[in-house]
Design a protein around this motif. Structure first.
Motif, mmCIF file in Angstrom:
data_model
loop_
_atom_site.group_PDB
_atom_site.id
_atom_site.type_symbol
_atom_site.label_atom_id
_atom_site.label_comp_id
_atom_site.label_asym_id
_atom_site.label_seq_id
_atom_site.Cartn_x
_atom_site.Cartn_y
_atom_site.Cartn_z
ATOM 1 N N THR A 25 25.935 -8.932 54.618
ATOM 2 C CA THR A 25 27.093 -9.320 53.777
ATOM 3 C C THR A 25 27.458 -8.294 52.993
ATOM 4 O OG1 THR A 25 26.435 -11.526 53.898
ATOM 5 C CG2 THR A 25 28.034 -11.139 52.272
ATOM 6 N N LEU A 91 33.670 -11.871 50.531
ATOM 7 C CA LEU A 91 32.407 -12.057 50.079
ATOM 8 C C LEU A 91 32.125 -13.694 49.853
ATOM 9 C CD1 LEU A 91 31.706 -9.075 47.948
ATOM 10 C CD2 LEU A 91 31.023 -9.608 50.132
ATOM 11 N N THR A 94 31.859 -15.761 53.020
ATOM 12 C CA THR A 94 30.748 -15.545 53.731
ATOM 13 C C THR A 94 29.652 -16.444 53.077
ATOM 14 O OG1 THR A 94 31.492 -13.457 54.413
ATOM 15 C CG2 THR A 94 29.165 -13.924 54.350
#
Length: 159
Positions: A25, A91, A94
């Protein structure tokens, strides 16, 4: 482990899964070592994954599969400075879309309960602006948000 200081994060058997997720990530992140227990311990058996060495955004971390006795809380979080809305959204989503949970003001939790602050640099600049009234408007706008919207922060800053 060669670092003088490493963040140790407690997991209930999911240290490798979490570390692998963080490595996929965040930039400058990786799983660097997996260590198995040399003997039985209260939450596991000899040969189980005991610790995982990894980095998150260049920060050295150790995931410890310590068992269910302790859980993460908002008292500890990673604050991630983002450069634009696309990075902020990527972000945020995710983390949220992989079993996480949204919170307020750019905070969210991943599926293991670890807190993250996905904080655009524009937000930090706005709420620390030398014009106190403008900073207050930006701050008040932030207080109504879950995921930070940079355009709304900038609009509030301008009045």
């Amino acid at each position: 482990m060669a670092n003088k200081n490493t963040i140790c994060l407690w997991y209930d058997g999911a240290a490798l899964e979490a570390a692998t997720f963080y490595a996929a990530t965040f930039p400058d992140s990786a799983v660097t070592a997996v260590h198995h227990a040399p003997g039985d311990y209260p939450s596991g058996k000899q040969g189980d994954i005991l610790t995982v060495e990894f980095t998150v955004l260049g920060i050295p971390c150790l995931g410890l599969n310590g068992g269910p006795m302790f859980s993460h809380s908002e008292a500890f979080s990673f604050q991630v400075a983002t450069d634009n809305q696309a990075e902020t959204d990527r972000l945020w989503h995710t983390i949220i879309d992989n079993g996480g949970q949204a919170s307020a003001c750019g905070w969210c939790k991943d599926k293991w309960g670890l807190s993250w602050q996905i904080t655009p640099r524009a937000l930090t600049a706005a709420i620390t602006h030398p014009d106190k009234a403008a900073a207050r408007r930006a701050f008040d706008a932030m207080m109504t948000m879950t995921r930070i919207d940079i355009a709304l922060i900038e609009a509030a800053l301008k009045g």
